[in-house]
Write a protein that holds these residues in place. Structure first.
Motif, PDB file in Angstrom:
ATOM      1  N   PRO A 263      -4.857  -3.532   2.521  1.00  0.00           N
ATOM      2  CA  PRO A 263      -4.091  -4.740   2.217  1.00  0.00           C
ATOM      3  C   PRO A 263      -4.992  -5.970   2.171  1.00  0.00           C
ATOM      4  CG  PRO A 263      -3.691  -4.015   4.469  1.00  0.00           C
ATOM      5  CD  PRO A 263      -4.478  -2.934   3.808  1.00  0.00           C
TER       6      PRO A 263
ATOM      7  N   TYR B 101      -5.984   2.475   0.753  1.00  0.00           N
ATOM      8  CA  TYR B 101      -5.424   1.279   0.131  1.00  0.00           C
ATOM      9  C   TYR B 101      -5.422   0.165   1.177  1.00  0.00           C
ATOM     10  CZ  TYR B 101      -3.916   5.406  -2.343  1.00  0.00           C
ATOM     11  OH  TYR B 101      -3.903   6.636  -2.960  1.00  0.00           O
TER      12      TYR B 101
ATOM     13  N   ALA C  57      -7.497  -0.762  -3.764  1.00  0.00           N
ATOM     14  CA  ALA C  57      -7.620   0.698  -3.747  1.00  0.00           C
ATOM     15  C   ALA C  57      -9.082   1.093  -3.873  1.00  0.00           C
ATOM     16  CB  ALA C  57      -6.810   1.302  -4.885  1.00  0.00           C
TER      17      ALA C  57
ATOM     18  N   GLN D  69       0.911  -8.418   2.795  1.00  0.00           N
ATOM     19  CA  GLN D  69       0.543  -7.083   2.320  1.00  0.00           C
ATOM     20  C   GLN D  69       1.325  -6.693   1.062  1.00  0.00           C
ATOM     21  OE1 GLN D  69      -0.287  -4.175   5.327  1.00  0.00           O
ATOM     22  NE2 GLN D  69      -0.804  -5.712   6.861  1.00  0.00           N
TER      23      GLN D  69
ATOM     24  N   TYR E  48       0.813  -1.222   0.000  1.00  0.00           N
ATOM     25  CA  TYR E  48       0.000   0.000   0.000  1.00  0.00           C
ATOM     26  C   TYR E  48       0.845   1.270   0.000  1.00  0.00           C
ATOM     27  CZ  TYR E  48       1.212   0.035   4.946  1.00  0.00           C
ATOM     28  OH  TYR E  48       1.918   0.045   6.122  1.00  0.00           O
TER      29      TYR E  48
ATOM     30  N   CYS F 108      -2.968  -4.984  -2.496  1.00  0.00           N
ATOM     31  CA  CYS F 108      -3.932  -4.157  -1.781  1.00  0.00           C
ATOM     32  C   CYS F 108      -5.112  -3.834  -2.684  1.00  0.00           C
ATOM     33  CB  CYS F 108      -3.291  -2.872  -1.262  1.00  0.00           C
ATOM     34  SG  CYS F 108      -2.714  -1.742  -2.545  1.00  0.00           S
TER      35      CYS F 108
END
Length: 363
Positions: A280, A278, A290, A285, A178, A288
């Motif tokens: 995860p 954003y 958005a 992670q 992210y 992600c």
């Protein structure tokens, strides 16, 4: 607000010393802090008496909308045989597992086991329930400590309800950490990437401020020529448009959210406002989701925006696709190298990394 390069090296900021960053300081090994409200689905995708699968940082979540219309969020596994509850069926206010029809209330407690007989083994109490709220056309969950949910406000997005603006919603998976997306939006020096869409844009950093949980930067944008997509002008009320213009863009991180306001030349309010976060998806992670709300000012003739809407969406999708290409390439480089070896020189982005690192949690 600013400091020189030697100060930064002395503080041990990765990517600016003589060698590569070390793992303990690598921002890409810092996870998103869970004690915030994160969207995990569009409201329209959780239909009445329907179920939807969601995820936050490797935690699988089953969302269901009860007959009353309320949305609930449960750990996505039946306490019986671990079958995902997102495969289940809504029964009034409860969610039944598709396998043996164990029923769960919105608080995660088991309300019924259809075949349970006297003398059978004591059943489990249930599964984890997440605090959940709906706002702005999104379903938010609170993946952190449940007792903090009531004390933590949802993000404030007043323009979403304003009659002055019309909102375009974005929801896209991006295969990167992210933090790359935070950096991408705040570092407007990458406009060369979008030259085929927006023409020649000259960004000038007017200044920025940093705090413990925030960074805010202001840019002056000047369009200096080149072929450009007409929708860029529509977005900025003819700022950034087909004539020479200068517009001020203010971008802010208030952890973990981002906002962007664009004020055209000679205007006294934003022609467009963006809110983004954003979220995860996987435990490491490296992927992600958005979510974005793009609020566009309505022109005097409202029908004009209706006609332009699909063209504006096409334009914004093209810009986002180019950004996604770049940040996913950054993530691939990190994966291949096993660490962050980039050498950042922009003091604003070094401060952004500090804020993300300080407010996140080590993976």
């Amino acid at each position: 607000m600013t400091e020189n390069r030697s100060d930064r090296i002395a503080r041990g900021r990765p990517g600016n010393g003589p060698g590569p960053a070390t793992a303990p300081h690598d921002l890409r090994r810092i996870g998103a802090a869970p004690d915030f409200w994160y969207p995990v689905a569009l409201s329209r995708n959780v239909r009445k008496e329907g179920v939807a699968a969601a995820v936050f940082a490797g935690e699988r979540i089953a969302l269901y909308r009860a007959r009353s219309g309320a949305v609930h969020a449960l750990e996505d596994r039946c306490a019986h045989r671990q079958v995902p509850l997102s495969m289940g069926v809504v029964d009034g206010e409860t969610l039944r597992c598709c396998y043996h029809a164990w029923a769960y209330r919105g608080d995660g407690r088991i309300s019924q086991i259809p075949y349970l007989a006297k003398g059978d083994a004591r059943p489990p109490r249930g599964v984890r329930a997440y605090p959940v709220r709906e706002a702005y056309g999104l379903v938010f969950v609170f993946p952190g400590a449940p007792e903090k949910a009531a004390l933590t406000p949802l993000p404030d997005i007043p323009a979403h309800a304003s009659p002055r603006y019309r909102t375009m919603t974005f929801s896209r998976t991006v295969r990167c950490h992210y933090s790359f997306l935070h950096e991408n939006l705040l570092d407007m020096n990458h406009q060369f990437l979008h030259r085929g869409v927006v023409g020649r844009l000259q960004p000038k950093l007017l200044g920025y401020e940093s705090g413990p949980t925030s960074v805010e930067a202001r840019y002056l944008f000047t369009h200096t020529g080149g072929k450009r997509n007409r929708s860029a002008g529509l977005l900025a009320a003819e700022g950034l448009g087909g004539r020479p213009s200068s517009d001020v863009m203010t971008i802010r991180i208030e952890y973990p959210y981002q906002t962007l306001d664009l004020v055209p030349e000679k205007a006294d309010h934003p022609a467009l406002r963006l809110w983004a976060v954003y979220v995860p998806e996987d435990a490491q992670q490296r992927v992600c989701h958005a979510y974005g709300l793009l609020m566009i000012e309505k022109p005097r003739v409202s029908a004009a925006l209706t006609v332009a809407w699909p063209f504006i969406r096409h334009f914004t999708e093209r810009v986002f696709a180019e950004d996604r290409m770049a940040v996913e390439a950054e993530q691939r480089a990190w994966d291949e190298q096993g660490e962050d070896r980039n050498h950042e020189v922009f003091s604003l982005i070094l401060d952004v990394r500090d804020v993300l690192r300080a407010n996140g949690v080590p993976l």
